[in-house]
Design a protein around this motif. Sequence first.
Motif, PDB file in Angstrom:
ATOM      1  N   ILE A 160       0.851  -1.190   0.000  1.00 52.97           N
ATOM      2  CA  ILE A 160       0.000   0.000   0.000  1.00 52.97           C
ATOM      3  C   ILE A 160       0.887   1.240   0.000  1.00 52.97           C
ATOM      4  N   THR A 161       0.615   2.157  -0.947  1.00 49.52           N
ATOM      5  CA  THR A 161       1.348   3.421  -1.009  1.00 49.52           C
ATOM      6  C   THR A 161       0.435   4.629  -0.836  1.00 49.52           C
ATOM      7  N   GLY A 162      -0.868   4.403  -0.741  1.00 48.37           N
ATOM      8  CA  GLY A 162      -1.807   5.503  -0.556  1.00 48.37           C
ATOM      9  C   GLY A 162      -3.210   4.972  -0.397  1.00 48.37           C
ATOM     10  N   GLY A 163      -4.118   5.856  -0.001  1.00 48.46           N
ATOM     11  CA  GLY A 163      -5.497   5.451   0.204  1.00 48.46           C
ATOM     12  C   GLY A 163      -5.747   4.968   1.614  1.00 48.46           C
ATOM     13  N   THR A 164      -6.966   4.494   1.857  1.00 47.80           N
ATOM     14  CA  THR A 164      -7.374   4.039   3.188  1.00 47.80           C
ATOM     15  C   THR A 164      -8.056   2.691   3.088  1.00 47.80           C
ATOM     16  N   VAL A 165      -7.680   1.780   3.990  1.00 48.24           N
ATOM     17  CA  VAL A 165      -8.345   0.499   4.138  1.00 48.24           C
ATOM     18  C   VAL A 165      -8.873   0.405   5.561  1.00 48.24           C
ATOM     19  N   ALA A 166     -10.131   0.034   5.707  1.00 45.94           N
ATOM     20  CA  ALA A 166     -10.717  -0.221   7.024  1.00 45.94           C
ATOM     21  C   ALA A 166     -11.551  -1.482   6.902  1.00 45.94           C
ATOM     22  N   GLY A 167     -11.121  -2.546   7.588  1.00 43.07           N
ATOM     23  CA  GLY A 167     -11.815  -3.812   7.462  1.00 43.07           C
ATOM     24  C   GLY A 167     -12.014  -4.497   8.791  1.00 43.07           C
ATOM     25  N   VAL A 168     -13.159  -5.153   8.948  1.00 40.18           N
ATOM     26  CA  VAL A 168     -13.427  -5.931  10.157  1.00 40.18           C
ATOM     27  C   VAL A 168     -13.737  -7.364   9.756  1.00 40.18           C
ATOM     28  N   SER A 169     -13.439  -8.290  10.665  1.00 38.18           N
ATOM     29  CA  SER A 169     -13.712  -9.704  10.412  1.00 38.18           C
ATOM     30  C   SER A 169     -13.867 -10.420  11.745  1.00 38.18           C
ATOM     31  N   SER A 170     -14.050 -11.745  11.675  1.00 37.27           N
ATOM     32  CA  SER A 170     -14.275 -12.530  12.889  1.00 37.27           C
ATOM     33  C   SER A 170     -13.067 -12.523  13.809  1.00 37.27           C
ATOM     34  N   GLY A 171     -11.867 -12.364  13.233  1.00 36.92           N
ATOM     35  CA  GLY A 171     -10.665 -12.337  14.056  1.00 36.92           C
ATOM     36  C   GLY A 171     -10.027 -13.692  14.242  1.00 36.92           C
ATOM     37  N   GLY A 172     -10.520 -14.709  13.530  1.00 38.40           N
ATOM     38  CA  GLY A 172      -9.909 -16.030  13.652  1.00 38.40           C
ATOM     39  C   GLY A 172      -8.547 -16.046  12.999  1.00 38.40           C
ATOM     40  N   VAL A 200      -8.652  -4.173  10.911  1.00 36.42           N
ATOM     41  CA  VAL A 200      -7.410  -3.881  10.197  1.00 36.42           C
ATOM     42  C   VAL A 200      -7.561  -2.532   9.524  1.00 36.42           C
ATOM     43  N   VAL A 201      -6.617  -1.635   9.752  1.00 34.72           N
ATOM     44  CA  VAL A 201      -6.676  -0.287   9.185  1.00 34.72           C
ATOM     45  C   VAL A 201      -5.319   0.069   8.583  1.00 34.72           C
ATOM     46  N   SER A 202      -5.356   0.598   7.351  1.00 33.26           N
ATOM     47  CA  SER A 202      -4.186   1.255   6.775  1.00 33.26           C
ATOM     48  C   SER A 202      -4.607   2.665   6.406  1.00 33.26           C
ATOM     49  N   HIS A 203      -3.854   3.636   6.915  1.00 34.33           N
ATOM     50  CA  HIS A 203      -4.211   5.045   6.750  1.00 34.33           C
ATOM     51  C   HIS A 203      -2.927   5.842   6.577  1.00 34.33           C
ATOM     52  N   PRO A 204      -2.941   6.910   5.763  1.00 33.19           N
ATOM     53  CA  PRO A 204      -1.707   7.676   5.543  1.00 33.19           C
ATOM     54  C   PRO A 204      -1.080   8.228   6.825  1.00 33.19           C
ATOM     55  N   SER A 205      -1.865   8.420   7.888  1.00 34.01           N
ATOM     56  CA  SER A 205      -1.317   9.002   9.122  1.00 34.01           C
ATOM     57  C   SER A 205      -0.610   7.985  10.011  1.00 34.01           C
ATOM     58  N   LEU A 206      -0.756   6.705   9.739  1.00 35.39           N
ATOM     59  CA  LEU A 206      -0.140   5.701  10.605  1.00 35.39           C
ATOM     60  C   LEU A 206       1.382   5.706  10.450  1.00 35.39           C
ATOM     61  N   VAL A 207       2.066   5.434  11.553  1.00 36.89           N
ATOM     62  CA  VAL A 207       3.529   5.424  11.591  1.00 36.89           C
ATOM     63  C   VAL A 207       3.998   4.036  11.980  1.00 36.89           C
ATOM     64  N   VAL A 208       4.856   3.447  11.179  1.00 36.93           N
ATOM     65  CA  VAL A 208       5.316   2.097  11.458  1.00 36.93           C
ATOM     66  C   VAL A 208       6.034   2.047  12.813  1.00 36.93           C
ATOM     67  N   GLY A 209       5.724   1.051  13.597  1.00 35.34           N
ATOM     68  CA  GLY A 209       6.338   0.875  14.912  1.00 35.34           C
ATOM     69  C   GLY A 209       5.646   1.621  16.022  1.00 35.34           C
ATOM     70  N   SER A 217       5.112  -2.993   3.516  1.00 34.81           N
ATOM     71  CA  SER A 217       4.265  -2.030   2.827  1.00 34.81           C
ATOM     72  C   SER A 217       4.711  -0.605   3.140  1.00 34.81           C
ATOM     73  N   PRO A 218       4.949   0.247   2.120  1.00 38.18           N
ATOM     74  CA  PRO A 218       5.372   1.635   2.378  1.00 38.18           C
ATOM     75  C   PRO A 218       4.402   2.397   3.271  1.00 38.18           C
ATOM     76  N   GLN A 219       3.113   2.217   3.063  1.00 40.50           N
ATOM     77  CA  GLN A 219       2.130   2.778   3.990  1.00 40.50           C
ATOM     78  C   GLN A 219       1.767   1.667   4.962  1.00 40.50           C
ATOM     79  N   THR A 220       1.979   1.920   6.229  1.00 46.00           N
ATOM     80  CA  THR A 220       1.826   0.853   7.203  1.00 46.00           C
ATOM     81  C   THR A 220       0.368   0.630   7.588  1.00 46.00           C
ATOM     82  N   TRP A 221       0.150  -0.273   8.512  1.00 47.83           N
ATOM     83  CA  TRP A 221      -1.188  -0.706   8.896  1.00 47.83           C
ATOM     84  C   TRP A 221      -1.155  -1.138  10.351  1.00 47.83           C
ATOM     85  N   VAL A 222      -2.320  -1.298  10.930  1.00 50.65           N
ATOM     86  CA  VAL A 222      -2.407  -1.808  12.299  1.00 50.65           C
ATOM     87  C   VAL A 222      -3.567  -2.805  12.378  1.00 50.65           C
ATOM     88  N   SER A 223      -3.348  -3.885  13.118  1.00 46.60           N
ATOM     89  CA  SER A 223      -4.352  -4.932  13.299  1.00 46.60           C
ATOM     90  C   SER A 223      -4.667  -5.044  14.787  1.00 46.60           C
TER      91      SER A 223
END
Length: 571
Positions: free
Chosen positions: A450-462, A511-520, A471-477
């Motif tokens: 991911i290099t841009g845009g926004t992902v917001a996803g929910v699931s059962s968590g299994g 799970v979210v990937s957003h331009p404002s997130l900072v890896v680590g 990924s250049p644009q990071t994410w958090v789970s």
Amino acid sequence: MRRGTTAAVAAAAIVTSVLGTGPAAADVTEPVVQEVLAANVAAHGTDHALDWDTATETAIDLAGGTAVVTGGGATAQGGTVTIAAPGTYRVRGTLTDGALVVASPDEGTVRIVLDGAEITSTTTAPLQVSEADDVVVVLQDGTTNALTDAATYTYPAGEDEPNAALFSTADLTIAGGGSLTVRGNANDAIASKDGLVVAGGDLTVVAADDGVRGKDYLVVTGGTLDVTAGGDGLKSDDDAPEKGFVHLAGGAARIVSGDDGITAASDVVVSGGHLDVTSGGGVAGAGDGAKGVVGDVAVVIGGGTSSVDAYDDALHSDGTITVASGSATLATLGDGADAAERLVVSGGALSVTRSHEGLEAKVVEISGGLVGVTATDDAVNASDPASPDAVGAVPGVTVTISGGRILLDSATGDGLDSNGTAAMSGGLVVVNGPTEFINSAVDVNGDFQITGGTVAGVSSGGLVGTPAASSPQTWVSLSSEQPAGVLLHVLAADGTVVTSFRTSKPTGNVVVSHPSLVVGAQYRLAVGGSADGPTLGGYHETPGDATAASVVATATAGRAGGWGGGTWPPR
């Protein structure tokens, strides 16, 4: 060999209220429409269809079992009227058992003006063209006309034509402002062995087999078509590389078919007008294999509005499917849009309201438009039928997202699934993912960069899929068991709300990937608080207020834990 196409291709559809109103059809022809049509023969011209001198007309008056001809070019013998020369022929009255036959060897247009005419045959086609340069059937404004053929035709030895109630061996144009009912009791209702253009009129078509068929091409530029067919609704079946296409450029077509709604040996193009298809009884039917719209080479939605209710795939192609403009709504027990090679959405509004798998192809590309998909299995699935059970990344299989607003809702399958790789550089993807334990909001066998845009996803968590750690644009789970209807916030370390999401089903992971997130960096998941403003699915486009929310989970951006918070498949 069938030709290929380099055009981006996909299915256009009306987006549900949660996505908002899609853009109107473009004022100019979409480039992909121009490209696909340029690869085909040009349809015959129709400018001359309604242009003639009434003083030169020949009158054909029908009276029960006989007819009277006043003027030149035609003769009557019993119930058979034969037109043997170019010209304009005005037909009135009722023929209870007979036929109007065009056998015109000379160059020039044969124009038949149906002016309150009703022709029935108990042995053959009531209006048949065995020879002509081109034929125009004009429906006189304000009149009602009808053609009804026999349930069983009587043929001379060695012959099998005509085979439709309105049959032509020459280019055929239907125009005017009157109405025409055509009943094909034996086989097809309307058929041309060359090209067929519907430019006007109010047509009601009932056929034992195919409704309207143009062998070289079938083009609708105006008028209305109400087709009920035991076989295919609209059809073009010439397998020459530059022929065999169906183009809806204007007017309105309502199709109820036992088999495919529209089928073409090459391309189906919708660039204007309104299309409404129910094939095989739709999602409530039992029409095994009945698809909505089938283009063996390509299906292009480049304008207009389309609605498809199909037992099998709503849109299907052995090549490509493109949605570039206009809007369409798809409902099916099969796949919403299934392309063997490439499926592209570059604009317009696409809504798959019911499907097994929503969008499926080896390559799925979304660069714009509004996309809403509801599926029992995967909402988006990039896969290769030759490698159905692949665990590692399958070469040539990918999902690419560079724009658009995309809402995916999967009941048990993955929201976004690629058996190859995935890449995202822009746009918004919201996933109301599965409640099934072994599936995820996103599931990519290879790298998901991911290099841009926004992902917001929910699931059962299994088993939780995520973008790649690189990924250049990071994410958090973030994992926490939560019921349907709760408001979730992803918080930065300083309390800033990154995203807010209200669940529509029981949820175990976000799970979210957003331009404002900072890896680590550390991020927290909080429950409660408030959020207002526009939403896409449960995603609030303006982050809410988490002041009164309770923190239920913490995670580090770019890292995934094990079971209940890791990646799947393992990398």
